[in-house]
Motif scaffolding. Structure first.
Motif, PDB file in Angstrom:
ATOM      1  N   ALA A   1       6.579  -4.502 -42.107  1.00  0.00           N
ATOM      2  CA  ALA A   1       7.263  -4.152 -40.868  1.00  0.00           C
ATOM      3  C   ALA A   1       8.429  -3.232 -41.221  1.00  0.00           C
ATOM      4  O   ALA A   1       8.945  -3.255 -42.343  1.00  0.00           O
ATOM      5  N   SER A   2       8.841  -2.415 -40.287  1.00  0.00           N
ATOM      6  CA  SER A   2       9.941  -1.486 -40.528  1.00  0.00           C
ATOM      7  C   SER A   2      10.949  -1.562 -39.387  1.00  0.00           C
ATOM      8  O   SER A   2      10.641  -2.043 -38.298  1.00  0.00           O
ATOM      9  N   ILE A   3      12.132  -1.082 -39.682  1.00  0.00           N
ATOM     10  CA  ILE A   3      13.198  -1.104 -38.693  1.00  0.00           C
ATOM     11  C   ILE A   3      14.004   0.181 -38.805  1.00  0.00           C
ATOM     12  O   ILE A   3      14.199   0.709 -39.897  1.00  0.00           O
ATOM     13  N   LYS A   4      14.418   0.706 -37.683  1.00  0.00           N
ATOM     14  CA  LYS A   4      15.305   1.867 -37.672  1.00  0.00           C
ATOM     15  C   LYS A   4      16.256   1.742 -36.490  1.00  0.00           C
ATOM     16  O   LYS A   4      15.995   1.002 -35.540  1.00  0.00           O
ATOM     17  N   ARG A   5      17.343   2.459 -36.597  1.00  0.00           N
ATOM     18  CA  ARG A   5      18.374   2.396 -35.571  1.00  0.00           C
ATOM     19  C   ARG A   5      18.335   3.671 -34.741  1.00  0.00           C
ATOM     20  O   ARG A   5      18.453   4.778 -35.273  1.00  0.00           O
TER      21      ARG A   5
ATOM     22  N   PHE B   1      18.407  -1.317 -32.554  1.00  0.00           N
ATOM     23  CA  PHE B   1      17.374  -1.436 -33.574  1.00  0.00           C
ATOM     24  C   PHE B   1      15.993  -1.417 -32.940  1.00  0.00           C
ATOM     25  O   PHE B   1      15.751  -2.070 -31.922  1.00  0.00           O
ATOM     26  N   VAL B   2      15.095  -0.670 -33.559  1.00  0.00           N
ATOM     27  CA  VAL B   2      13.702  -0.610 -33.128  1.00  0.00           C
ATOM     28  C   VAL B   2      12.848  -1.103 -34.284  1.00  0.00           C
ATOM     29  O   VAL B   2      12.897  -0.554 -35.383  1.00  0.00           O
ATOM     30  N   ILE B   3      12.075  -2.158 -34.047  1.00  0.00           N
ATOM     31  CA  ILE B   3      11.260  -2.776 -35.095  1.00  0.00           C
ATOM     32  C   ILE B   3       9.779  -2.462 -34.858  1.00  0.00           C
ATOM     33  O   ILE B   3       9.278  -2.602 -33.745  1.00  0.00           O
TER      34      ILE B   3
ATOM     35  N   SER C   1       8.247  -8.581 -39.044  1.00  0.00           N
ATOM     36  CA  SER C   1       9.158  -8.278 -37.934  1.00  0.00           C
ATOM     37  C   SER C   1      10.079  -9.457 -37.654  1.00  0.00           C
ATOM     38  O   SER C   1      11.222  -9.270 -37.225  1.00  0.00           O
ATOM     39  N   GLU C   2       9.599 -10.675 -37.916  1.00  0.00           N
ATOM     40  CA  GLU C   2      10.436 -11.860 -37.723  1.00  0.00           C
ATOM     41  C   GLU C   2      11.635 -11.825 -38.670  1.00  0.00           C
ATOM     42  O   GLU C   2      12.759 -12.170 -38.281  1.00  0.00           O
ATOM     43  N   MET C   3      11.399 -11.415 -39.916  1.00  0.00           N
ATOM     44  CA  MET C   3      12.499 -11.299 -40.866  1.00  0.00           C
ATOM     45  C   MET C   3      13.507 -10.258 -40.394  1.00  0.00           C
ATOM     46  O   MET C   3      14.716 -10.472 -40.403  1.00  0.00           O
ATOM     47  N   LEU C   4      12.990  -9.093 -39.988  1.00  0.00           N
ATOM     48  CA  LEU C   4      13.871  -7.994 -39.602  1.00  0.00           C
ATOM     49  C   LEU C   4      14.620  -8.271 -38.307  1.00  0.00           C
ATOM     50  O   LEU C   4      15.675  -7.680 -38.065  1.00  0.00           O
ATOM     51  N   SER C   5      14.076  -9.158 -37.491  1.00  0.00           N
ATOM     52  CA  SER C   5      14.754  -9.478 -36.226  1.00  0.00           C
ATOM     53  C   SER C   5      16.081 -10.200 -36.458  1.00  0.00           C
ATOM     54  O   SER C   5      16.904 -10.304 -35.542  1.00  0.00           O
TER      55      SER C   5
ATOM     56  N   SER D   1      19.604 -13.336 -45.124  1.00  0.00           N
ATOM     57  CA  SER D   1      18.843 -12.484 -44.214  1.00  0.00           C
ATOM     58  C   SER D   1      18.776 -11.067 -44.762  1.00  0.00           C
ATOM     59  O   SER D   1      19.592 -10.672 -45.592  1.00  0.00           O
ATOM     60  N   PRO D   2      17.809 -10.286 -44.288  1.00  0.00           N
ATOM     61  CA  PRO D   2      17.780  -8.874 -44.677  1.00  0.00           C
ATOM     62  C   PRO D   2      19.025  -8.172 -44.144  1.00  0.00           C
ATOM     63  O   PRO D   2      19.605  -8.591 -43.137  1.00  0.00           O
ATOM     64  N   ILE D   3      19.425  -7.106 -44.814  1.00  0.00           N
ATOM     65  CA  ILE D   3      20.509  -6.276 -44.299  1.00  0.00           C
ATOM     66  C   ILE D   3      20.020  -4.844 -44.156  1.00  0.00           C
ATOM     67  O   ILE D   3      19.127  -4.407 -44.887  1.00  0.00           O
ATOM     68  N   TYR D   4      20.594  -4.148 -43.205  1.00  0.00           N
ATOM     69  CA  TYR D   4      20.247  -2.754 -42.919  1.00  0.00           C
ATOM     70  C   TYR D   4      21.474  -1.904 -43.205  1.00  0.00           C
ATOM     71  O   TYR D   4      22.581  -2.236 -42.779  1.00  0.00           O
TER      72      TYR D   4
END
Length: 223
Positions: free
Chosen positions: A15-19, A24-26, A73-77, A206-209
């Motif tokens: 899964a990916s995430i961007k701002r 945030f859009v996952i 996506s659950e992690m990134l949320s 948790s993950p960090i961005y």
């Protein structure tokens, strides 16, 4: 059998995430397929030696299992709250400013999972023209000289300020041989290929961005 198994294999996609526009859009990850070759070979061998009867066309199901992506996506949320942010100023419109934009852009969007360590130098990429860097002023043995990628130390320093405010674990940091103008003494973090680096670890659960961007004559990093 082995060649066929490789052709059926598909790698999972994280899964990916961007701002975008402050939000945030996952994008969901995609499951993959991993063929169990030894188990499939055994089933095929048993089938041909014990149960097979030629009918002109045969279908055989290999043994396979779903391969889950490492990042979901659950992690990134869980990436929601701002942990720390820091801004420095620079003179816009020159080659040094261009290097700052390139280096911060290479770091922007980095995801660091719990326990993972990041190297600022590696994330910025080598200071070469092929990587988009230009000649600009940099420190060398206590003097200011022109060097490829001059200005990237302001990027690592600004990132260092954000990391400190986010209370992440610093694993490597070095100061400059001279004071810098964009932060107070002892608040800098020098970068030099193979010699000095800024490294830090995600010591949270948790993950960090990591968001990094330039705007006019300002450089900002937010964790």
């Amino acid at each position: 059998m082995y060649i066929l198994a490789e052709s059926l294999k598909t790698e999972p996609k994280n899964a990916s995430i961007k701002r975008e526009n402050g939000a945030f859009v996952i994008t969901d990850g995609v499951e993959g397929v991993q063929v169990d070759i030894p188990a499939s070979v055994k089933l095929l061998t048993d089938y041909f030696t014990e149960a097979w009867e030629y009918t002109g066309e045969e279908t055989f199901e290999v043994v396979a299992e779903v391969a889950q992506p490492e990042i979901t996506s659950e992690m990134l949320s869980k990436i929601q709250s701002k942990l720390g942010s820091f801004t420095t100023k620079f003179t816009a419109g020159n080659d040094r400013a261009s290097n700052i934009k390139v280096a911060s852009g290479n770091i922007n969007g980095t995801i660091l999972m719990p326990g993972e360590e990041m190297s600022a130098s590696t994330s910025m990429g080598k200071g070469t023209a092929a990587n988009g860097y230009k000649m600009a002023g940099t420190y060398l043995n206590g003097e200011t000289v022109d060097g490829m990628g001059g200005g990237v130390c302001q990027v690592s320093t600004t990132l260092y300020g954000a990391v400190l405010r986010a209370e992440l674990e610093i694993t490597e940091r070095s100061g400059h041989s001279m004071t810098v103008s964009y932060v107070k003494p002892a608040e800098d973090a020098a970068i030099s290929d193979g010699y000095k680096d800024l490294k830090f670890k995600n010591n949270t659960n948790s993950p960090i961005y990591i968001e990094g961007y330039t705007s006019g004559g300002s450089l900002t990093f937010t964790i």
